[in-house]
Motif scaffolding. Structure first.
Motif, PDB file in Angstrom:
ATOM      1  N   LYS A 273       0.841  -1.190   0.000  1.00 48.79           N
ATOM      2  CA  LYS A 273       0.000   0.000   0.000  1.00 48.79           C
ATOM      3  C   LYS A 273       0.888   1.256   0.000  1.00 48.79           C
ATOM      4  N   GLU A 274       1.493   1.565  -1.129  1.00 51.75           N
ATOM      5  CA  GLU A 274       2.325   2.766  -1.286  1.00 51.75           C
ATOM      6  C   GLU A 274       3.442   2.844  -0.232  1.00 51.75           C
ATOM      7  N   PRO A 275       4.348   1.852  -0.170  1.00 54.64           N
ATOM      8  CA  PRO A 275       5.412   1.902   0.838  1.00 54.64           C
ATOM      9  C   PRO A 275       6.349   3.093   0.677  1.00 54.64           C
ATOM     10  N   ALA A 276       6.615   3.526  -0.578  1.00 61.25           N
ATOM     11  CA  ALA A 276       7.481   4.683  -0.783  1.00 61.25           C
ATOM     12  C   ALA A 276       6.847   5.945  -0.198  1.00 61.25           C
ATOM     13  N   PHE A 277       5.552   6.097  -0.407  1.00 55.99           N
ATOM     14  CA  PHE A 277       4.831   7.245   0.153  1.00 55.99           C
ATOM     15  C   PHE A 277       4.860   7.194   1.674  1.00 55.99           C
ATOM     16  N   ALA A 278       4.696   6.010   2.248  1.00 57.81           N
ATOM     17  CA  ALA A 278       4.735   5.862   3.706  1.00 57.81           C
ATOM     18  C   ALA A 278       6.105   6.263   4.255  1.00 57.81           C
ATOM     19  N   SER A 279       7.169   5.871   3.556  1.00 54.86           N
ATOM     20  CA  SER A 279       8.518   6.263   3.985  1.00 54.86           C
ATOM     21  C   SER A 279       8.699   7.773   3.930  1.00 54.86           C
ATOM     22  N   GLN A 280       8.107   8.396   2.924  1.00 52.25           N
ATOM     23  CA  GLN A 280       8.194   9.857   2.808  1.00 52.25           C
ATOM     24  C   GLN A 280       7.460  10.544   3.955  1.00 52.25           C
ATOM     25  N   LEU A 281       6.309   9.978   4.350  1.00 56.84           N
ATOM     26  CA  LEU A 281       5.580  10.528   5.497  1.00 56.84           C
ATOM     27  C   LEU A 281       6.442  10.496   6.759  1.00 56.84           C
ATOM     28  N   ILE A 282       7.118   9.366   6.969  1.00 57.93           N
ATOM     29  CA  ILE A 282       7.958   9.213   8.154  1.00 57.93           C
ATOM     30  C   ILE A 282       9.127  10.173   8.099  1.00 57.93           C
ATOM     31  N   PHE A 283       9.783  10.246   6.940  1.00 54.30           N
ATOM     32  CA  PHE A 283      10.953  11.117   6.823  1.00 54.30           C
ATOM     33  C   PHE A 283      10.592  12.571   7.066  1.00 54.30           C
ATOM     34  N   ALA A 284       9.556  13.042   6.360  1.00 53.57           N
ATOM     35  CA  ALA A 284       9.203  14.468   6.445  1.00 53.57           C
ATOM     36  C   ALA A 284       8.740  14.835   7.850  1.00 53.57           C
ATOM     37  N   SER A 285       7.851  14.031   8.417  1.00 52.78           N
ATOM     38  CA  SER A 285       7.314  14.378   9.742  1.00 52.78           C
ATOM     39  C   SER A 285       8.388  14.280  10.816  1.00 52.78           C
ATOM     40  N   THR A 286       9.283  13.292  10.709  1.00 52.74           N
ATOM     41  CA  THR A 286      10.355  13.163  11.700  1.00 52.74           C
ATOM     42  C   THR A 286      11.346  14.302  11.574  1.00 52.74           C
ATOM     43  N   ALA A 287      11.721  14.629  10.323  1.00 50.53           N
ATOM     44  CA  ALA A 287      12.662  15.729  10.119  1.00 50.53           C
ATOM     45  C   ALA A 287      12.081  17.056  10.613  1.00 50.53           C
ATOM     46  N   LEU A 288      10.820  17.323  10.304  1.00 50.14           N
ATOM     47  CA  LEU A 288      10.196  18.579  10.731  1.00 50.14           C
ATOM     48  C   LEU A 288       9.955  18.602  12.236  1.00 50.14           C
ATOM     49  N   SER A 289       9.809  17.411  12.845  1.00 51.39           N
ATOM     50  CA  SER A 289       9.611  17.381  14.294  1.00 51.39           C
ATOM     51  C   SER A 289      10.831  17.876  15.050  1.00 51.39           C
ATOM     52  N   LEU A 290      11.994  17.851  14.391  1.00 48.09           N
ATOM     53  CA  LEU A 290      13.196  18.394  15.026  1.00 48.09           C
ATOM     54  C   LEU A 290      13.092  19.906  15.197  1.00 48.09           C
ATOM     55  N   LEU A 291      12.139  20.512  14.488  1.00 43.26           N
ATOM     56  CA  LEU A 291      11.866  21.946  14.657  1.00 43.26           C
ATOM     57  C   LEU A 291      10.684  22.180  15.593  1.00 43.26           C
ATOM     58  N   THR A 292       9.644  21.349  15.466  1.00 36.98           N
ATOM     59  CA  THR A 292       8.426  21.587  16.254  1.00 36.98           C
ATOM     60  C   THR A 292       8.539  21.086  17.693  1.00 36.98           C
ATOM     61  N   LEU A 293       9.199  19.947  17.901  1.00 36.53           N
ATOM     62  CA  LEU A 293       9.287  19.401  19.253  1.00 36.53           C
ATOM     63  C   LEU A 293      10.045  20.305  20.230  1.00 36.53           C
TER      64      LEU A 293
END
Length: 303
Positions: A273-293
């Motif tokens: 079920k779109e594993p590449a898209f799922a990986s992108q969700l994890i990468f983007a949200s984790t990377a941006l969380s380094l700013l929001t957290l």
């Protein structure tokens, strides 16, 4: 708090670099993930119960559990209105990543570092409803349906849930003056001390492995904004005006501000079920969380 965030950032950067340099490859990352979920996090959970809780803190544990149920209900309501315009497989990934955050790998070490052992204890209890949702409603999004017996077995045998049961037993024994034997206690503490660095190494390796094409697409950025800013803000507004223990409210908000769970990509790959898209969700949200957290942590520790 700045020192804490810098420490976490550096540990993630080290994990990223170790993966890029080949010291951590994909099989090793998966083994580290299994090791963390099967041994390191459970030991950290058990250690978090080695506290002499006051009656008010024991009541707060119950309140954390109830508040977490409310947070999961909020996620389910949001999923009924969000992501309707996406394709079927992408919508599944988005709905799962809305229901299930990385509050285990990412949230527990941060709660421990920000609020000490009581913070880790509350974060562990906060995770119970999410674990149940992960293996029931979350899994059914990908698999189509799950039998209730299978769901119960997966939840009850999860190492972190078993550790919670053992932790409660440890807490109960402490109330009658019985403590763990010193060699066992020292062993658990030594393993638990690996929690933050190993978790952050795994996240850094995950970021290095994730596909980065179209990483800043509108859908992914919208999801990241919802996961990292909107949902914790709603939790903050809902719980901030209730007469509850301030630390309970802070833990709920902090754990609600975590990025997408790594299991999003694992299940997407398992069920195609779109594993590449799922990986992108994890990468983007984790990377941006380094700013929001850091912003959330700074705000919560000053309330």
């Amino acid at each position: 708090m700045l020192a804490l965030q810098l420490e976490i950032f550096l540990l993630i950067a080290l994990g990223y670099g170790l993966y890029k340099k080949g010291f951590i490859d994909e099989p090793m990352r998966k083994k580290l993930t299994d090791l963390t979920l099967s041994l390191i996090l459970p030991c950290a959970i058990i250690q978090s119960f080695e506290l002499d809780l006051t009656p008010s803190q024991r009541n707060a544990c119950v309140l954390v559990f109830l508040a977490s149920l409310g947070v999961q209900a909020l996620y389910m309501v949001c999923n009924r209105f969000l992501w309707k315009k996406e394709s079927a497989n992408k919508r599944i990934c988005l709905q799962y990543a809305t229901l299930v955050s990385n509050a285990g790998f990412f949230g527990m070490p941060i709660a421990q570092a920000a609020f000490g052992e009581i913070g880790l204890l509350f974060a562990s209890i906060f995770l119970i409803p999410q674990r149940v949702v992960m293996w029931s409603a979350g899994l059914s999004l990908f698999a189509g349906s799950t039998h209730w017996k299978q769901t119960v077995r997966q939840v009850c045998t999860h190492p972190c849930i078993v550790a919670l049961a053992l932790g409660l037993a440890v807490l109960g024994l402490r109330t009658i003056g019985v403590e763990l034997p010193e060699p066992l206690d020292l062993t658990i503490r030594a393993i638990a001390a690996c929690n933050t660095p190993i978790c952050m190494f795994v996240i850094g390796a995950l970021l290095a492995h994730a596909k980065k094409s179209d990483i800043f697409s509108k859908t992914i950025m919208t999801y990241s904004m919802v996961r990292l800013l909107v949902l914790p803000a709603v939790v903050f507004l809902l719980f901030g005006f209730l007469p509850m223990d301030p630390l309970v409210m802070k833990i709920c908000v902090l754990e609600s501000a975590m990025p997408a769970a790594s299991t999003t990509a694992m299940l997407a790959a398992r069920y195609d079920k779109e594993p590449a898209f799922a990986s992108q969700l994890i990468f983007a949200s984790t990377a941006l969380s380094l700013l929001t957290l850091p912003a959330w942590s700074w705000l919560l520790t000053r309330l």
